[in-house]
Design a protein around this motif. Sequence first.
Motif, short mmCIF file in Angstrom:
data_model
loop_
_atom_site.label_atom_id
_atom_site.label_comp_id
_atom_site.label_asym_id
_atom_site.label_seq_id
_atom_site.Cartn_x
_atom_site.Cartn_y
_atom_site.Cartn_z
N VAL A 1 3.84 -9.38 -0.43
CA VAL A 1 2.61 -10.03 0.05
C VAL A 1 1.53 -8.99 0.34
N ASP A 2 0.35 -9.21 -0.20
CA ASP A 2 -0.82 -8.38 0.11
C ASP A 2 -2.05 -9.16 -0.38
N TYR A 3 -3.15 -9.05 0.35
CA TYR A 3 -4.34 -9.80 -0.06
C TYR A 3 -5.31 -8.95 -0.87
N HIS B 1 -3.64 7.73 -4.91
CA HIS B 1 -3.00 9.03 -4.64
C HIS B 1 -1.70 8.84 -3.86
N ARG B 2 -1.53 7.66 -3.23
CA ARG B 2 -0.30 7.43 -2.47
C ARG B 2 0.37 6.09 -2.78
N GLN B 3 -0.36 5.16 -3.35
CA GLN B 3 0.19 3.82 -3.57
C GLN B 3 0.75 3.80 -4.98
N ILE B 4 1.96 4.35 -5.11
CA ILE B 4 2.44 4.81 -6.40
C ILE B 4 2.86 3.73 -7.40
N ASP C 1 -1.12 -1.92 8.06
CA ASP C 1 -1.81 -0.81 8.72
C ASP C 1 -2.66 -1.27 9.91
N ASN C 2 -2.33 -2.42 10.50
CA ASN C 2 -3.17 -2.84 11.63
C ASN C 2 -2.32 -3.51 12.71
N VAL C 3 -2.84 -3.36 13.94
CA VAL C 3 -2.04 -3.75 15.11
C VAL C 3 -1.82 -5.27 15.18
N ALA C 4 -2.85 -6.04 14.83
CA ALA C 4 -2.71 -7.50 14.93
C ALA C 4 -1.56 -7.98 14.03
N THR C 5 -1.49 -7.45 12.80
CA THR C 5 -0.41 -7.87 11.89
C THR C 5 0.95 -7.40 12.41
N ARG C 6 0.97 -6.24 13.06
CA ARG C 6 2.25 -5.75 13.62
C ARG C 6 2.79 -6.73 14.67
N LEU D 1 -3.24 -13.24 2.70
CA LEU D 1 -3.32 -12.56 3.99
C LEU D 1 -2.20 -13.14 4.84
N ILE D 2 -1.44 -12.29 5.47
CA ILE D 2 -0.42 -12.81 6.38
C ILE D 2 -1.10 -13.18 7.70
N ASN D 3 -1.09 -14.45 8.01
CA ASN D 3 -1.59 -14.91 9.31
C ASN D 3 -0.60 -15.95 9.82
N GLY E 1 0.84 -1.20 0.00
CA GLY E 1 0.00 0.00 0.00
C GLY E 1 0.87 1.24 0.00
N GLY E 2 0.47 2.24 0.82
CA GLY E 2 1.16 3.52 0.85
C GLY E 2 2.64 3.41 1.18
N LEU E 3 3.01 2.52 2.10
CA LEU E 3 4.42 2.37 2.48
C LEU E 3 5.13 1.36 1.59
N PRO F 1 -5.31 -7.53 -8.18
CA PRO F 1 -4.54 -7.66 -6.94
C PRO F 1 -3.34 -6.70 -6.92
N LYS F 2 -3.13 -6.10 -5.74
CA LYS F 2 -2.03 -5.13 -5.61
C LYS F 2 -0.69 -5.78 -5.95
N VAL F 3 -0.53 -7.04 -5.56
CA VAL F 3 0.78 -7.68 -5.81
C VAL F 3 1.03 -7.85 -7.31
N1 LIG Z 1 -2.26 -9.30 7.37
C1 LIG Z 1 -2.04 -8.76 6.18
N2 LIG Z 1 -1.62 -9.52 5.15
C2 LIG Z 1 -1.38 -9.00 3.94
N3 LIG Z 1 -1.55 -7.69 3.65
C3 LIG Z 1 -1.96 -6.87 4.64
C4 LIG Z 1 -2.23 -7.35 5.95
N4 LIG Z 1 -2.64 -6.32 6.71
C5 LIG Z 1 -2.63 -5.23 5.91
N5 LIG Z 1 -2.24 -5.56 4.67
C6 LIG Z 1 -2.08 -4.66 3.50
O1 LIG Z 1 -1.31 -3.55 3.90
C7 LIG Z 1 -1.62 -2.45 3.03
C8 LIG Z 1 -1.67 -1.20 3.86
O2 LIG Z 1 -1.85 -0.14 2.98
P1 LIG Z 1 -2.42 1.27 3.38
O3 LIG Z 1 -2.09 1.55 4.80
O4 LIG Z 1 -1.90 2.26 2.40
O5 LIG Z 1 -4.00 1.16 3.34
P2 LIG Z 1 -5.12 0.44 2.45
O6 LIG Z 1 -5.68 -0.63 3.29
O7 LIG Z 1 -4.60 0.05 1.11
O8 LIG Z 1 -6.14 1.62 2.16
P3 LIG Z 1 -7.30 2.34 2.95
O9 LIG Z 1 -6.94 2.30 4.42
O10 LIG Z 1 -7.31 3.70 2.38
O11 LIG Z 1 -8.52 1.56 2.61
C9 LIG Z 1 -2.93 -2.78 2.35
O12 LIG Z 1 -2.70 -2.97 0.98
C10 LIG Z 1 -3.40 -4.05 3.03
O13 LIG Z 1 -4.08 -4.92 2.14
#
Ligand SMILES: Nc1ncnc2c1ncn2[C@@H]1O[C@H](COP(=O)(O)OP(=O)(O)OP(=O)(O)O)[C@@H](O)[C@H]1O
Length: 440
Positions: free
Chosen positions: A105-107, A116-119, A176-181, A153-155, A84-86, A129-131
């Motif tokens: 990896v991304d689902y 606008h940010r995921q260049i 972008d989520n705490v559980a994955t961190r 999905l990374i699990n 995504g953005g990063l 799919p983003k990948v």
């Molecule tokens: N457990 C996971 N396994 C694989 N990909 C993940 C996981 N958790 C988050 N992601 C990916 O991380 C990326 C984070 O990107 P970003 O923070 O830019 O937000 P986004 O989810 O793409 O967009 P928005 O929040 O605007 O809907 C996303 O593409 C999301 O699919």
Amino acid sequence: MDRNLQKSEVDELKQDIQKLKDELRRKERLLFELQQKPLENCPYNNIFKRDEIVRYSRQMIMSEMGTDGQEALKNSNVLIVGIGGLGCPAALYLASSGVGKLTLVDYDTVELSNIHRQILHSEENIDIPKVDSAYAKLKRLNHNIKIVPLRQLINNTTVERLMKSTKYDVVLDCTDNVATRYLLNDACVLNNIPLVSGSALQMEGQLTVYHYMDGPCYRCLFPVPPPPETVTNCGDGGVLGPIPGVIGTLQALEAIKIIIKSEGILTSRFLIFDGASSTFRNVKLRKRNKDCEVCGDSPTILTLINYEQFCRSSAHDKVVDINIVKPEQQVDVEYFEKCKGTSLVIDVRPELEFKMCSLPSTINYPFTKLTKNVGGFTEFLKNQAKTTENVFFICRRGNDSQRALNYIQNDVIDSNLNVYNVKGGLRDYALKIDSNFPIY
Ligand SMILES: Nc1ncnc2c1ncn2[C@@H]1O[C@H](COP(=O)(O)OP(=O)(O)OP(=O)(O)O)[C@@H](O)[C@H]1O
């Protein structure tokens, strides 16, 4: 077609189409790889091909990199989770600098609100799919490296499989989520891999390297997950595109430094970038916590745990609102659509979002304003509702509107007002009633 298709038949057809699309993309990738010219050996160097010497020359002539550093990059394995953005800027710089094997990896699939940010993703990539979109762009940037796109999905299961199959030199957490961190942190500690972690929201970004040398891991700093209601992501809080651009780029820099064994790796330090004032700050972190459950001297976490549950059952979790909204007060968008013309509709989204798009004849009363002055709001409500008995609360996805109802429930109990929450909010409205309403 002289009969209506059953829903199950439609689903089956959709699945077949998806399979065909996946297969087509796989073959396109194969064809692309076969069409690439193999690199020619260089009689003047037995490690790098001629093109590689030219391509990487501007970084290879630096003493910090040299041929040893470039060779280390060529032999390296990097895993990026989240494209995504990063992940997009990070992947761009890692691919262009000559990392030997990049696993992405991304689902998720690409949405218009991502680009606008995921260049790495562009308009023609929407819904793919983003990948895959990232793979196509990166291969055109540098076809000499191996890129492995994994739509998953990374699990616990997938991360274990990945880490068993390859010895990664470094992992980038671009999610972008705490559980994955927590999951990536624990997986990296258990497999002894440094983790470059970034985050970006609104005008601010943060970056650090976990589990490197004797530096802390994510759990050393945050043994308990934050209360879910305090966590905001880009979808809710917004973000300016260049902010993840800066942080993702710095994640790539840290990864390169780790691979080439540079000095000055960002461990035991947090870098905070404030885009509003264009300033960088370094915050010193404590060393590894010897009592840390995963990287401490006597760890208790020896295998991956249930991260969703761990994040839900945090100590703070116990202070969440008690839901006192009755089931009959929860209505779907179809019911709302039938009644809205003769009812009062209160949109509790922030003012800025209301200004961006709103249903006609609705009143905006932001949820945050409501919680600061519940009494004032109920007075306002009773005044507004002199001509109707039915009041619908709506927001983006139906969460804040339900919480708004929770707040005022006791105050309106003695009035003759019927208050309802619109389940699924404006998102469902756009999906089921009017596709002209923008989903954001
Ligand atoms: N457990 C996971 N396994 C694989 N990909 C993940 C996981 N958790 C988050 N992601 C990916 O991380 C990326 C984070 O990107 P970003 O923070 O830019 O937000 P986004 O989810 O793409 O967009 P928005 O929040 O605007 O809907 C996303 O593409 C999301 O699919």
